[in-house]
Design a protein around this motif. Sequence first.
Motif, PDB file in Angstrom:
ATOM      1  N   MET A 124       6.607 -10.311   3.483  1.00  0.00           N
ATOM      2  CA  MET A 124       6.781  -9.316   4.525  1.00  0.00           C
ATOM      3  C   MET A 124       5.470  -9.079   5.241  1.00  0.00           C
ATOM      4  SD  MET A 124       9.392  -6.439   3.001  1.00  0.00           S
ATOM      5  CE  MET A 124       9.042  -5.421   4.433  1.00  0.00           C
ATOM      6  N   ALA A 125       5.563  -8.745   6.512  1.00  0.00           N
ATOM      7  CA  ALA A 125       4.414  -8.250   7.255  1.00  0.00           C
ATOM      8  C   ALA A 125       4.282  -6.762   6.982  1.00  0.00           C
ATOM      9  CB  ALA A 125       4.597  -8.503   8.748  1.00  0.00           C
ATOM     10  N   MET A 126       3.052  -6.308   6.749  1.00  0.00           N
ATOM     11  CA  MET A 126       2.814  -4.909   6.401  1.00  0.00           C
ATOM     12  C   MET A 126       1.651  -4.373   7.226  1.00  0.00           C
ATOM     13  SD  MET A 126       4.917  -4.053   3.830  1.00  0.00           S
ATOM     14  CE  MET A 126       4.205  -2.909   2.649  1.00  0.00           C
ATOM     15  N   ARG A 127       1.758  -3.112   7.557  1.00  0.00           N
ATOM     16  CA  ARG A 127       0.666  -2.391   8.211  1.00  0.00           C
ATOM     17  C   ARG A 127       0.494  -1.077   7.478  1.00  0.00           C
ATOM     18  NH1 ARG A 127       3.423  -5.487  11.595  1.00  0.00           N
ATOM     19  NH2 ARG A 127       2.317  -6.663  13.222  1.00  0.00           N
ATOM     20  N   ALA A 128      -0.749  -0.698   7.258  1.00  0.00           N
ATOM     21  CA  ALA A 128      -1.005   0.495   6.449  1.00  0.00           C
ATOM     22  C   ALA A 128      -2.204   1.249   6.988  1.00  0.00           C
ATOM     23  CB  ALA A 128      -1.254   0.108   4.986  1.00  0.00           C
ATOM     24  N   PRO A 129      -2.225   2.563   6.787  1.00  0.00           N
ATOM     25  CA  PRO A 129      -3.406   3.342   7.180  1.00  0.00           C
ATOM     26  C   PRO A 129      -4.651   2.811   6.476  1.00  0.00           C
ATOM     27  CG  PRO A 129      -1.581   4.793   6.600  1.00  0.00           C
ATOM     28  CD  PRO A 129      -1.169   3.407   6.203  1.00  0.00           C
ATOM     29  N   GLY A 130      -5.720   2.646   7.228  1.00  0.00           N
ATOM     30  CA  GLY A 130      -6.963   2.174   6.638  1.00  0.00           C
ATOM     31  C   GLY A 130      -7.079   0.673   6.545  1.00  0.00           C
ATOM     32  N   ALA A 131      -6.019  -0.064   6.852  1.00  0.00           N
ATOM     33  CA  ALA A 131      -6.069  -1.529   6.854  1.00  0.00           C
ATOM     34  C   ALA A 131      -6.265  -1.986   8.300  1.00  0.00           C
ATOM     35  CB  ALA A 131      -4.786  -2.107   6.277  1.00  0.00           C
ATOM     36  N   PRO A 132      -7.429  -2.518   8.648  1.00  0.00           N
ATOM     37  CA  PRO A 132      -7.725  -2.801  10.060  1.00  0.00           C
ATOM     38  C   PRO A 132      -6.797  -3.828  10.688  1.00  0.00           C
ATOM     39  CG  PRO A 132      -9.732  -2.863   8.723  1.00  0.00           C
ATOM     40  CD  PRO A 132      -8.578  -2.793   7.775  1.00  0.00           C
ATOM     41  N   GLU A 133      -6.325  -4.802   9.892  1.00  0.00           N
ATOM     42  CA  GLU A 133      -5.484  -5.853  10.435  1.00  0.00           C
ATOM     43  C   GLU A 133      -4.076  -5.760   9.838  1.00  0.00           C
ATOM     44  OE1 GLU A 133      -9.627  -7.181   9.360  1.00  0.00           O
ATOM     45  OE2 GLU A 133      -7.869  -6.638   8.167  1.00  0.00           O
ATOM     46  N   PRO A 134      -3.077  -6.299  10.529  1.00  0.00           N
ATOM     47  CA  PRO A 134      -1.783  -6.500   9.882  1.00  0.00           C
ATOM     48  C   PRO A 134      -1.960  -7.414   8.674  1.00  0.00           C
ATOM     49  CG  PRO A 134      -1.624  -6.882  12.252  1.00  0.00           C
ATOM     50  CD  PRO A 134      -3.087  -6.783  11.921  1.00  0.00           C
ATOM     51  N   ARG A 135      -1.068  -7.282   7.721  1.00  0.00           N
ATOM     52  CA  ARG A 135      -1.133  -8.102   6.511  1.00  0.00           C
ATOM     53  C   ARG A 135       0.187  -8.853   6.324  1.00  0.00           C
ATOM     54  NH1 ARG A 135      -5.267  -6.111   2.874  1.00  0.00           N
ATOM     55  NH2 ARG A 135      -6.652  -4.814   4.140  1.00  0.00           N
ATOM     56  N   VAL A 136       0.129  -9.923   5.571  1.00  0.00           N
ATOM     57  CA  VAL A 136       1.318 -10.574   5.027  1.00  0.00           C
ATOM     58  C   VAL A 136       1.191 -10.509   3.516  1.00  0.00           C
ATOM     59  CG1 VAL A 136       2.548 -12.759   4.762  1.00  0.00           C
ATOM     60  CG2 VAL A 136       1.689 -12.081   7.000  1.00  0.00           C
ATOM     61  N   THR A 137       2.250 -10.123   2.844  1.00  0.00           N
ATOM     62  CA  THR A 137       2.171  -9.927   1.402  1.00  0.00           C
ATOM     63  C   THR A 137       3.381 -10.502   0.683  1.00  0.00           C
ATOM     64  OG1 THR A 137       1.837  -8.265  -0.339  1.00  0.00           O
ATOM     65  CG2 THR A 137       3.292  -7.641   1.476  1.00  0.00           C
ATOM     66  N   LEU A 138       3.156 -11.022  -0.505  1.00  0.00           N
ATOM     67  CA  LEU A 138       4.261 -11.249  -1.416  1.00  0.00           C
ATOM     68  C   LEU A 138       4.864  -9.897  -1.760  1.00  0.00           C
ATOM     69  CD1 LEU A 138       2.650 -13.840  -3.888  1.00  0.00           C
ATOM     70  CD2 LEU A 138       4.100 -14.327  -1.909  1.00  0.00           C
ATOM     71  N   THR A 139       6.174  -9.818  -1.850  1.00  0.00           N
ATOM     72  CA  THR A 139       6.842  -8.549  -2.091  1.00  0.00           C
ATOM     73  C   THR A 139       6.982  -8.292  -3.592  1.00  0.00           C
ATOM     74  OG1 THR A 139       8.988  -9.625  -1.880  1.00  0.00           O
ATOM     75  CG2 THR A 139       8.045  -8.595   0.105  1.00  0.00           C
ATOM     76  N   PHE A 142       0.821  -1.202   0.000  1.00  0.00           N
ATOM     77  CA  PHE A 142       0.000   0.000   0.000  1.00  0.00           C
ATOM     78  C   PHE A 142       0.860   1.259   0.000  1.00  0.00           C
ATOM     79  CE2 PHE A 142      -2.878  -3.081   1.874  1.00  0.00           C
ATOM     80  CZ  PHE A 142      -4.134  -2.707   1.409  1.00  0.00           C
ATOM     81  N   PRO A 143       0.445   2.311  -0.711  1.00  0.00           N
ATOM     82  CA  PRO A 143       1.068   3.615  -0.486  1.00  0.00           C
ATOM     83  C   PRO A 143       0.924   3.991   0.992  1.00  0.00           C
ATOM     84  CG  PRO A 143      -0.421   3.687  -2.373  1.00  0.00           C
ATOM     85  CD  PRO A 143      -0.652   2.369  -1.687  1.00  0.00           C
ATOM     86  N   GLY A 144       1.988   4.444   1.586  1.00  0.00           N
ATOM     87  CA  GLY A 144       1.925   4.836   2.986  1.00  0.00           C
ATOM     88  C   GLY A 144       2.097   3.706   3.974  1.00  0.00           C
ATOM     89  N   ALA A 145       2.325   2.476   3.502  1.00  0.00           N
ATOM     90  CA  ALA A 145       2.531   1.355   4.408  1.00  0.00           C
ATOM     91  C   ALA A 145       3.831   1.527   5.185  1.00  0.00           C
ATOM     92  CB  ALA A 145       2.550   0.035   3.644  1.00  0.00           C
ATOM     93  N   ASP A 146       3.889   0.854   6.330  1.00  0.00           N
ATOM     94  CA  ASP A 146       5.022   1.077   7.229  1.00  0.00           C
ATOM     95  C   ASP A 146       6.350   0.600   6.658  1.00  0.00           C
ATOM     96  OD1 ASP A 146       4.260  -1.606   7.415  1.00  0.00           O
ATOM     97  OD2 ASP A 146       4.640  -1.742   9.567  1.00  0.00           O
ATOM     98  N   ARG A 147       6.335  -0.410   5.785  1.00  0.00           N
ATOM     99  CA  ARG A 147       7.585  -0.956   5.238  1.00  0.00           C
ATOM    100  C   ARG A 147       7.543  -0.977   3.712  1.00  0.00           C
ATOM    101  NH1 ARG A 147       9.048  -6.368   8.285  1.00  0.00           N
ATOM    102  NH2 ARG A 147      11.117  -5.853   7.427  1.00  0.00           N
ATOM    103  N   LEU A 148       6.934   0.053   3.165  1.00  0.00           N
ATOM    104  CA  LEU A 148       6.746   0.105   1.716  1.00  0.00           C
ATOM    105  C   LEU A 148       8.067   0.027   0.966  1.00  0.00           C
ATOM    106  CD1 LEU A 148       4.982   0.546  -0.805  1.00  0.00           C
ATOM    107  CD2 LEU A 148       5.183   3.004  -0.396  1.00  0.00           C
ATOM    108  N   ALA A 149       9.035   0.843   1.331  1.00  0.00           N
ATOM    109  CA  ALA A 149      10.308   0.862   0.597  1.00  0.00           C
ATOM    110  C   ALA A 149      10.996  -0.490   0.651  1.00  0.00           C
ATOM    111  CB  ALA A 149      11.217   1.949   1.160  1.00  0.00           C
ATOM    112  N   GLU A 150      10.923  -1.169   1.802  1.00  0.00           N
ATOM    113  CA  GLU A 150      11.537  -2.485   1.926  1.00  0.00           C
ATOM    114  C   GLU A 150      10.835  -3.512   1.041  1.00  0.00           C
ATOM    115  OE1 GLU A 150      12.542  -3.577   6.183  1.00  0.00           O
ATOM    116  OE2 GLU A 150      11.368  -1.748   6.473  1.00  0.00           O
ATOM    117  N   ALA A 151       9.511  -3.443   0.971  1.00  0.00           N
ATOM    118  CA  ALA A 151       8.755  -4.400   0.166  1.00  0.00           C
ATOM    119  C   ALA A 151       8.958  -4.183  -1.330  1.00  0.00           C
ATOM    120  CB  ALA A 151       7.270  -4.315   0.501  1.00  0.00           C
ATOM    121  N   MET A 152       9.306  -2.956  -1.715  1.00  0.00           N
ATOM    122  CA  MET A 152       9.523  -2.637  -3.124  1.00  0.00           C
ATOM    123  C   MET A 152      10.958  -2.900  -3.570  1.00  0.00           C
ATOM    124  SD  MET A 152       6.619  -1.252  -4.378  1.00  0.00           S
ATOM    125  CE  MET A 152       7.104  -0.144  -5.706  1.00  0.00           C
TER     126      MET A 152
END
Length: 223
Positions: A159-174, A141-151
Amino acid sequence: MNLIEYPDRDLMMMDLASVLAGELNSYLMRHDEASFAVPGGTTPGPVFDALCAANIDWGRVRIVPTDERWLPESAPRSNARLIRRHLLTEHAAAATLVPLYAEAEQPEDRLEELTEAVRPLLPLTVCLLGMGTDLHVASIFPGADRLAEAMADDAPPLMAMRAPGAPEPRVTLTMPVLRGALSTHILITGAEKRAALDRARDADPAEAPVAALLDEATVHWAE
């Protein structure tokens, strides 16, 4: 960017299901197993409903969510729940789902073992993605806590990701995993997402993560 426009959604869903089935079958003619990354959400449901009946050797297909909310599969918002309900039925019931959730309070508690389960699937054979109007893909997500690392090119597979507007933590393919797929498709519908896609063409991937994929992906759109 390869953009395919369809006259209506039903035709797009059927055509895309046929394309995905063809790509998986072609790969399985030359390899023992295929990996197939798929999104959650409601948009791909009709594709899954058509694809699950395709004549594929599903027992040799490993399916992984492109991302997952940190919720058990029993939760209504679980991507694995949707994938199992709509895709892992009929012939496709023989496929294996590789989950991105394991029971723990936080994704970091189980991330290492989830990553090790994903590594044998790489590079992904086929990757199907959605796109948000904010131009996110998977849970990048734009604005996610570890966006630069995931990109980053050296990002780990998960990676585990947290983002504004996402109620739960996420796990995502990078992003390196998504970009490294042998075939990548992005499915979008409606005028709002088409306008967002047009914005992404010249956007900075740090503000529009989908922009990092547009050179590799085929985008499928219908009003």
